[in-house]
Design an enzyme around this catalytic site. Structure first.
Site, PDB file in Angstrom:
ATOM      1  N   GLU A   1       0.816  -1.224   0.000  1.00 51.54           N
ATOM      2  CA  GLU A   1       0.000   0.000   0.000  1.00 51.54           C
ATOM      3  C   GLU A   1       0.846   1.268   0.000  1.00 51.54           C
ATOM      4  O   GLU A   1       0.647   2.170   0.811  1.00 51.54           O
ATOM      5  CB  GLU A   1      -0.973  -0.043   1.176  1.00 51.54           C
TER       6      GLU A   1
ATOM      7  N   HIS B   1     -17.600 -10.387   6.087  1.00 54.72           N
ATOM      8  CA  HIS B   1     -16.307  -9.754   6.345  1.00 54.72           C
ATOM      9  C   HIS B   1     -15.543 -10.516   7.423  1.00 54.72           C
ATOM     10  O   HIS B   1     -16.092 -10.823   8.480  1.00 54.72           O
ATOM     11  CB  HIS B   1     -16.502  -8.298   6.801  1.00 54.72           C
ATOM     12  N   HIS B   2     -14.285 -10.856   7.117  1.00 58.16           N
ATOM     13  CA  HIS B   2     -13.391 -11.511   8.078  1.00 58.16           C
ATOM     14  C   HIS B   2     -12.126 -10.683   8.217  1.00 58.16           C
ATOM     15  O   HIS B   2     -11.229 -10.774   7.370  1.00 58.16           O
ATOM     16  CB  HIS B   2     -12.980 -12.910   7.574  1.00 58.16           C
ATOM     17  N   GLU B   3     -12.051  -9.842   9.227  1.00 58.94           N
ATOM     18  CA  GLU B   3     -10.785  -9.155   9.521  1.00 58.94           C
ATOM     19  C   GLU B   3     -10.013 -10.058  10.483  1.00 58.94           C
ATOM     20  O   GLU B   3     -10.463 -10.307  11.598  1.00 58.94           O
ATOM     21  CB  GLU B   3     -11.036  -7.775  10.144  1.00 58.94           C
TER      22      GLU B   3
ATOM     23  N   GLU C   1      -9.325   4.126   0.376  1.00 57.69           N
ATOM     24  CA  GLU C   1      -9.440   4.406   1.811  1.00 57.69           C
ATOM     25  C   GLU C   1      -8.355   5.351   2.325  1.00 57.69           C
ATOM     26  O   GLU C   1      -8.587   6.088   3.285  1.00 57.69           O
ATOM     27  CB  GLU C   1      -9.431   3.095   2.598  1.00 57.69           C
TER      28      GLU C   1
ATOM     29  N   PRO D   1       3.943   6.685   8.171  1.00 53.97           N
ATOM     30  CA  PRO D   1       3.098   6.928   9.337  1.00 53.97           C
ATOM     31  C   PRO D   1       1.761   6.190   9.303  1.00 53.97           C
ATOM     32  O   PRO D   1       1.165   5.949  10.341  1.00 53.97           O
ATOM     33  CB  PRO D   1       2.862   8.442   9.294  1.00 53.97           C
TER      34      PRO D   1
ATOM     35  N   HIS E   1      -7.991  -8.382   1.432  1.00 60.30           N
ATOM     36  CA  HIS E   1      -7.232  -7.150   1.659  1.00 60.30           C
ATOM     37  C   HIS E   1      -5.962  -7.503   2.432  1.00 60.30           C
ATOM     38  O   HIS E   1      -5.894  -8.545   3.062  1.00 60.30           O
ATOM     39  CB  HIS E   1      -8.083  -6.129   2.420  1.00 60.30           C
ATOM     40  N   GLU E   2      -4.948  -6.621   2.306  1.00 55.19           N
ATOM     41  CA  GLU E   2      -3.603  -6.936   2.818  1.00 55.19           C
ATOM     42  C   GLU E   2      -3.225  -8.353   2.375  1.00 55.19           C
ATOM     43  O   GLU E   2      -2.839  -9.200   3.194  1.00 55.19           O
ATOM     44  CB  GLU E   2      -3.533  -6.805   4.353  1.00 55.19           C
TER      45      GLU E   2
ATOM     46  N   GLU F   1      -7.070  -6.416  -2.597  1.00 59.16           N
ATOM     47  CA  GLU F   1      -6.506  -5.079  -2.443  1.00 59.16           C
ATOM     48  C   GLU F   1      -5.064  -5.196  -2.927  1.00 59.16           C
ATOM     49  O   GLU F   1      -4.835  -5.382  -4.118  1.00 59.16           O
ATOM     50  CB  GLU F   1      -6.629  -4.652  -0.983  1.00 59.16           C
TER      51      GLU F   1
HETATM   52  C1  NOJ Z   1      -8.166  -2.752   5.872  1.00 60.84           C
HETATM   53  C2  NOJ Z   1      -8.992  -2.844   4.646  1.00 60.84           C
HETATM   54  O1  NOJ Z   1      -8.232  -2.483   3.519  1.00 60.84           O
HETATM   55  C3  NOJ Z   1     -10.181  -1.958   4.821  1.00 60.84           C
HETATM   56  O2  NOJ Z   1     -10.934  -1.897   3.621  1.00 60.84           O
HETATM   57  C4  NOJ Z   1     -11.015  -2.455   5.964  1.00 60.84           C
HETATM   58  O3  NOJ Z   1     -12.097  -1.591   6.165  1.00 60.84           O
HETATM   59  C5  NOJ Z   1     -10.179  -2.525   7.237  1.00 60.84           C
HETATM   60  N1  NOJ Z   1      -8.953  -3.208   7.011  1.00 60.84           N
HETATM   61  C6  NOJ Z   1     -10.915  -3.260   8.340  1.00 60.84           C
HETATM   62  O4  NOJ Z   1     -10.911  -4.619   8.072  1.00 60.84           O
HETATM   63 CA    CA Z   2      -5.787  -1.922   3.405  1.00 57.88          CA
END
Ligand code: NOJ
Ligand code: CA
Length: 694
Positions: free
Chosen positions: A179, A404-406, A499, A199, A474-475, A493
């Protein structure tokens, strides 16, 4: 001539011809139409090397390949002899289940060279080169052999020798995240190390003056080159180190669990393909399907349970700070009531899906918490979110929920719950998930782009496929064309998305979306999340904004291909906006894509025809510089006339001073029309073409 073997795949004709062996002095292979030629040789030290030419022009000079360092083994790569070699020709067309076009041509000539050390320990391996019209791929294969069952690779020595100090569009060779903003410099001016302290990145590790791939270059003669890899399985991701003294890229694999350990392998094995795309025009890089062609055919069969879709999200409101992911703040975004509000808006506007972030417990210990193992729960909703009710409400209204799975970069916790998490999706009839890996991977030493995580991301894709779920990571690990084999890899992503405009000190400059299609997107679709209409959002973040005009936000739906395309802004920011009609109308799945013009980092115009319909859509955008040109609409059906609705930058539009000025007009056009396009600084244009007899 030796016999052709005909293999019929679904709607595809595969043609394989075994051709005579190359003579030992002349290991040369050309592309089928002889645009490119690759000459293989052994150096005086007995190291394998190649030269790549386009016509008479040398594209890559003598480049040594096939060297490896191993733990507890002597280095491999010199003192080799060729024991045998083979050439093949291959040609097929294959169909994309969804994509930027319907059919793909895959034609190449191949040279495989078997090598063996002339001295003890006498190890052997094969290098296979595939030469296409639009570039090359090569990979190393280690056959089973006595005395070499397992290896720990500590280095791979693949070189790409440049013929000049080419202009390069690059991001730093970060082992944890892609990113970063793109830099445009001469090759010898690349300085990745200066980007170490960012940062706004919760994870970043840049150990070398290297770049991440795809990395794109332009030579003084105007030839475009892009370096990347295809089919990255069970191996570390490859970055490219800058060897300015010798004017060459040198592979540097991502380490883990320590920096010097790159990959654990059991023989036999093959590495990913190392790729070089070569194009006269910059836009030919975007049209190239080389990365996909170097991947195996679809392993999943019918994936019609996933339908390309536009979607909204309980998402941007968290990035703006209007609400939060966690419930404890008292500003929880993912409530049943809020989800229903979004679903109503989606249903009214023909948007097929809604992403709900912050629906599950754990968010109180997300960013910044070192102890994140066992925190996120992928099946338990917060008390104010009734997942069954929301899913049922969506179904009633024709709106699917995107799960969604963070993981908070705690992949082991996620793996423990993987089956139950995807079983929940299946039981709810949810067919898409967005995953996330924010933060340094636990345990320490494992990197997002290293072998362990490459395998983890693949495990997620395969588990999801078993439950008929498509993955938008993502990531992530970078895209290497695996969507051909696993068409439930829909987007990811792996770049600086929209974002960053909401909270980063360095927002995406106007040129960003004019570099991404020629670099990152050569790997595959992105989840960029376009469609911000409230461009300055001063009521939420006075120091942040989107650095484009409104018309340029619309153009991104065509320019930045993805089978999941977000309408990223809040419903209240779309209400009463005539320009929103373009987002309602625009297709997400394409029969054909036509590159009309473009230069890396400057401007780009693409037209695409929707699948199963006759409408065309056009997107055009520019960097900080205003531009005007006209495009001939000869991509349209010559037997039809169309109503064209143009969404163009209005008078005095400017990405910073006047981003909202937009002109929306209707006119009748046909394939002979020259359509003038005027782009404001940081601006864009979007056009829909609907046959008038519809
Ligand atoms: C990073 C993701 O790129 C973003 O889209 C998401 O909202 C946040 N993580 C939370 O999972
Ligand atoms: Ca991200």
């Amino acid at each position: 001539m030796k016999p052709y073997a005909l293999i019929c795949a679904t709607l595809a004709i595969v043609c394989l011809a075994c051709q005579p062996q190359s003579s030992e002095e002349n290991w040369e292979v050309t592309s089928p139409e002889e645009t490119l030629s690759l000459h293989f040789m052994l150096t005086q030290k007995g190291a394998p090397a190649y030269i790549l030419k386009r016509g008479d022009i040398v594209v890559l000079d003598t480049s040594v390949v096939g060297g490896f360092s191993f733990r507890d083994q002597p280095d491999l790569g010199e003192g080799l002899s060729v024991t045998s070699s083979r050439t093949n020709s291959f040609s097929e067309t294959w169909d994309m289940p969804w994509g930027e076009q319907r059919t793909v041509d895959n034609s190449y000539n191949e040279l495989a060279v078997d090598l063996r050390e002339t001295q003890e320990p006498g190890r052997s391996f094969t290098i296979t080169f595939r030469v296409f019209e639009d570039g090359i791929g090569f990979r190393y294969a280690f056959p089973e052999q006595e005395g070499l069952e397992e290896v720990v690779i500590t280095d791979e020595h693949t070189h790409f020798a440049l013929t000049g100090d080419h202009t390069t569009w690059w991001i730093p060779g970060d082992w944890d995240i892609y990113e970063h903003l793109y830099n445009t410099t001469a090759f010898t001016d690349i300085d990745a190390i200066s980007k170490r302290d960012h940062p706004n990145l919760a994870q970043t590790y840049i150990p070398e003056n290297a770049v991440n791939t795809p990395v794109t270059m332009r030579t003084a003669d105007g030839l475009h080159l892009s370096f990347h890899e295809a089919a990255l399985y069970d191996y570390a991701g490859m970055t490219l180190k800058v060897d300015a003294d010798n004017m060459q890229w040198v592979s540097e694999l991502v380490g883990g669990p320590d920096d010097d350990t790159k990959a654990f392998k059991t023989l036999p094995f093959e590495t990913p393909w190392r790729t070089v795309q070569v194009a006269e025009k910059a836009t030919d890089l975007i049209a190239s399907k080389l990365i996909l062609n170097l991947n195996e055919p679809n392993q999943l069969g019918d994936v019609s349970w996933f339908t390309p879709t536009k979607y909204m999200g309980i998402w941007w409101e968290m990035h703006l700070g209007k609400s939060t992911w966690d419930m404890a703040s008292g500003k929880h975004g993912a409530t049943t009531e809020n989800a229903k509000r979004y679903i109503d808006f989606c249903a009214e506007n023909g948007i097929g899906a809604l992403l709900v972030e912050g629906w599950n417990t754990g968010w109180e210990r997300w960013i910044g918490f070192p102890d994140r193992e066992g925190v996120f729960d992928f099946v338990t909703p917060y008390a104010d979110y009734d997942i069954q009710e929301v899913v049922a409400y969506g179904k009633e209204k024709g709106v699917n929920i995107i799960m969604h799975h963070e993981t908070s970069a705690a992949p082991r916790t996620y793996e423990q719950q993987l089956d139950t998490a995807f079983a929940l999706c299946e039981s709810l009839g949810i067919h898409a998930v967005k995953t996330g890996y924010v933060g340094p991977i636990i345990p320490e030493g494992i990197r997002h782009h290293g072998q362990w995580m490459v395998n983890h991301y693949q495990k997620v894709v395969e588990t999801a496929a078993k439950h008929q779920v498509a993955v938008n990571a993502h990531e992530p690990i970078k895209a290497t064309g695996k969507r051909r084999t696993w068409p439930n890899i829909i987007a990811r992503e792996g770049l600086r998305g929209q974002e960053f405009n909401a909270w980063s000190v360095d927002m995406n400059p106007p040129e960003h979306t004019l570099i991404v299609p020629f670099t990152r997107m050569l790997g595959g679709p992105i989840d960029f999340t376009p469609g911000i209409f409230n461009i300055k959002f001063d009521e939420y973040k006075p120091d942040n904004q989107v650095n484009t005009t409104l018309a340029k936000q619309l153009s991104l739906y065509v320019l930045l291909y993805s089978p999941v395309q977000m309408a990223a802004d809040l419903p209240e920011h779309y209400e009463g906006q005539p320009a929103f009609q373009f987002i309602r109308d625009v297709a997400v799945d394409w029969d054909e894509s036509v590159m009309l013009n473009g230069e890396v980092g400057d401007y780009l115009t693409i037209a695409r025809k929707e699948r199963d319909g006759d409408r065309w859509f056009l997107g055009s955008a520019t960097d900080e510089e205003g531009r005007s040109f006209s495009v001939t609409l000869d991509f349209l059906d010559p037997d039809k006339t169309y109503k064209a609705t143009t969404y163009c930058d209005g008078k005095d539009a400017h990405w910073n001073d006047n981003p909202l000025a937009i002109d929306i007009k209707e006119q009748v056009v046909d394939a002979t029309t020259e359509l003038p396009i005027v782009l404001a600084p940081g601006g864009g244009a979007a056009v829909s073409f609907v046959p008038v007899d519809e």
